[in-house]
Write a protein that holds these residues in place. Structure first.
Motif, mmCIF file in Angstrom:
data_model
loop_
_atom_site.group_PDB
_atom_site.id
_atom_site.type_symbol
_atom_site.label_atom_id
_atom_site.label_comp_id
_atom_site.label_asym_id
_atom_site.label_seq_id
_atom_site.Cartn_x
_atom_site.Cartn_y
_atom_site.Cartn_z
ATOM 1 N N ALA A 1 30.914 24.579 5.726
ATOM 2 C CA ALA A 1 30.905 24.038 7.086
ATOM 3 C C ALA A 1 32.226 24.255 7.810
ATOM 4 O O ALA A 1 32.245 24.468 9.031
ATOM 5 N N VAL A 2 33.330 24.242 7.078
ATOM 6 C CA VAL A 2 34.646 24.360 7.700
ATOM 7 C C VAL A 2 34.812 25.691 8.436
ATOM 8 O O VAL A 2 35.619 25.792 9.369
ATOM 9 N N ASN A 3 34.050 26.702 8.053
ATOM 10 C CA ASN A 3 34.181 28.022 8.672
ATOM 11 C C ASN A 3 33.142 28.311 9.754
ATOM 12 O O ASN A 3 33.211 29.366 10.394
ATOM 13 N N HIS A 4 32.221 27.403 9.988
ATOM 14 C CA HIS A 4 31.150 27.676 10.946
ATOM 15 C C HIS A 4 31.663 27.823 12.371
ATOM 16 O O HIS A 4 31.160 28.666 13.135
ATOM 17 N N PRO B 1 39.189 32.832 14.421
ATOM 18 C CA PRO B 1 39.973 33.253 13.249
ATOM 19 C C PRO B 1 39.986 34.774 13.205
ATOM 20 O O PRO B 1 39.097 35.436 13.745
ATOM 21 N N PHE B 2 41.001 35.327 12.561
ATOM 22 C CA PHE B 2 41.136 36.783 12.518
ATOM 23 C C PHE B 2 41.647 37.220 11.157
ATOM 24 O O PHE B 2 42.583 36.625 10.609
ATOM 25 N N SER B 3 41.024 38.258 10.616
ATOM 26 C CA SER B 3 41.457 38.855 9.353
ATOM 27 C C SER B 3 41.714 40.337 9.583
ATOM 28 O O SER B 3 40.790 41.078 9.951
ATOM 29 N N GLN B 4 42.948 40.759 9.375
ATOM 30 C CA GLN B 4 43.266 42.172 9.527
ATOM 31 C C GLN B 4 42.531 43.011 8.488
ATOM 32 O O GLN B 4 42.115 44.137 8.759
ATOM 33 N N ALA B 5 42.359 42.447 7.288
ATOM 34 C CA ALA B 5 41.637 43.181 6.246
ATOM 35 C C ALA B 5 40.216 43.508 6.681
ATOM 36 O O ALA B 5 39.708 44.603 6.404
ATOM 37 N N ARG C 1 22.125 36.052 13.067
ATOM 38 C CA ARG C 1 21.801 34.630 13.063
ATOM 39 C C ARG C 1 23.030 33.781 12.769
ATOM 40 O O ARG C 1 23.904 34.162 11.999
ATOM 41 N N ARG C 2 23.060 32.630 13.397
ATOM 42 C CA ARG C 2 24.198 31.714 13.237
ATOM 43 C C ARG C 2 24.240 31.134 11.824
ATOM 44 O O ARG C 2 23.225 31.085 11.129
ATOM 45 N N PRO C 3 25.430 30.685 11.403
ATOM 46 C CA PRO C 3 25.637 30.368 9.980
ATOM 47 C C PRO C 3 24.836 29.179 9.474
ATOM 48 O O PRO C 3 24.695 28.167 10.154
ATOM 49 N N LEU C 4 24.351 29.357 8.261
ATOM 50 C CA LEU C 4 23.787 28.262 7.484
ATOM 51 C C LEU C 4 24.836 27.760 6.509
ATOM 52 O O LEU C 4 25.747 28.502 6.122
ATOM 53 N N LEU C 5 24.707 26.500 6.116
ATOM 54 C CA LEU C 5 25.604 25.921 5.125
ATOM 55 C C LEU C 5 25.124 26.318 3.737
ATOM 56 O O LEU C 5 24.044 25.915 3.305
ATOM 57 N N VAL C 6 25.913 27.144 3.054
ATOM 58 C CA VAL C 6 25.598 27.557 1.690
ATOM 59 C C VAL C 6 26.841 27.402 0.828
ATOM 60 O O VAL C 6 27.913 27.931 1.163
ATOM 61 N N SER D 1 30.596 34.256 4.969
ATOM 62 C CA SER D 1 30.870 35.121 6.123
ATOM 63 C C SER D 1 32.302 35.037 6.612
ATOM 64 O O SER D 1 32.722 35.880 7.417
ATOM 65 N N GLY D 2 33.048 34.037 6.153
ATOM 66 C CA GLY D 2 34.482 33.984 6.451
ATOM 67 C C GLY D 2 34.766 33.820 7.931
ATOM 68 O O GLY D 2 34.326 32.871 8.565
ATOM 69 N N THR D 3 35.495 34.764 8.493
ATOM 70 C CA THR D 3 35.823 34.698 9.917
ATOM 71 C C THR D 3 34.625 35.023 10.788
ATOM 72 O O THR D 3 34.571 34.634 11.955
ATOM 73 N N GLY D 4 33.671 35.783 10.257
ATOM 74 C CA GLY D 4 32.533 36.251 11.040
ATOM 75 C C GLY D 4 32.687 37.669 11.547
ATOM 76 O O GLY D 4 31.764 38.227 12.145
ATOM 77 N N GLN D 5 33.842 38.295 11.292
ATOM 78 C CA GLN D 5 34.109 39.633 11.816
ATOM 79 C C GLN D 5 33.173 40.692 11.244
ATOM 80 O O GLN D 5 32.729 41.584 11.972
ATOM 81 N N HIS D 6 32.899 40.624 9.944
ATOM 82 C CA HIS D 6 31.984 41.600 9.361
ATOM 83 C C HIS D 6 30.601 41.470 9.986
ATOM 84 O O HIS D 6 29.955 42.478 10.319
#
Length: 206
Positions: free
Chosen positions: A61-64, A6-10, A80-85, A37-42
């Motif tokens: 989970a949908v964004n992991h 996924p990609f976010s220009q913002a 660290r890889r994403p946790l479900l929160v 964390s969204g896309t993970g870019q930050h």
């Protein structure tokens, strides 16, 4: 090579201005929890540039898958890889992670207001004394939009889902104060956004 990411220009646009402040605001922190964390870019941009801390990603989970795709391409020893929160599912399950800071970007206007309330209720319990809280996004002040573009953005958000909308700074700050945090910085950012920094008060302080 990774067309599925996924990609976010913002995120690309705001990452350096945010980092410039986080390098100072998180200089004495050790473990940061990124809520949404969204896309993970930050995460993949910030973590290697803040090597003194551990950066824990989280999201629904949908964004992991997308976050993991970014981490696969740009791994870092302190990332660290994403946790479900989910803000509404308390208490949060963070395994062994004990954050002394929380960072979140562009989440408060996406979540329902009740979810924002749940977020701060959890932070009151989860975060230790002297913890740092950093929230990035658009805010209204005195019940007014800070720009015409923010007014248009708010209208667009409500068209997507009625529970969404730019939040009033004063209302968010009241939640923070109730949770034991005191505003330390209100930073103006590009594109009519803010980066707000709070510090959690000691239970023995005034």
């Amino acid at each position: 090579m990774y067309p599925e990411k996924p990609f976010s220009q913002a995120c690309e646009n705001n990452r350096q201005p945010i980092l410039d402040i986080l390098q100072r605001a998180l200089a004495d922190r050790q473990q940061v929890l990124e809520l949404g964390s969204g896309t993970g870019q930050h995460a993949v941009y910030f973590a290697p540039r803040l090597p003194h801390l551990t950066w824990q990603t989280t999201d629904l989970a949908v964004n992991h898958e997308g976050i993991n795709a970014w981490i696969d391409e740009f791994p870092a020893d302190n990332l660290r890889r994403p946790l479900l929160v989910n803000a509404d599912q308390r208490p949060w399950q963070l395994d062994d992670y004990q954050p002394d800071a929380l960072y979140t970007a562009n989440t408060c206007h996406i979540m329902a207001w009740s979810s924002v309330e749940n977020l701060f209720a959890e932070l009151e319990i989860l975060m230790p004394e002297d913890a740092t809280l950093a929230i990035y996004g658009p805010f209204n002040y005195g019940g007014r939009f800070t720009s015409d573009s923010n007014a248009r953005f708010d209208q667009w958000l409500k068209q997507q889902a009625p529970h969404q909308g730019i939040r009033d700074f004063e209302a968010v700050n009241r939640l923070a104060e109730t949770a034991g945090f005191r505003l330390a910085e209100d930073n103006a950012m590009p594109a009519n956004n803010r980066l707000l920094i709070w510090k959690k008060r000691s239970t023995t302080s005034d």
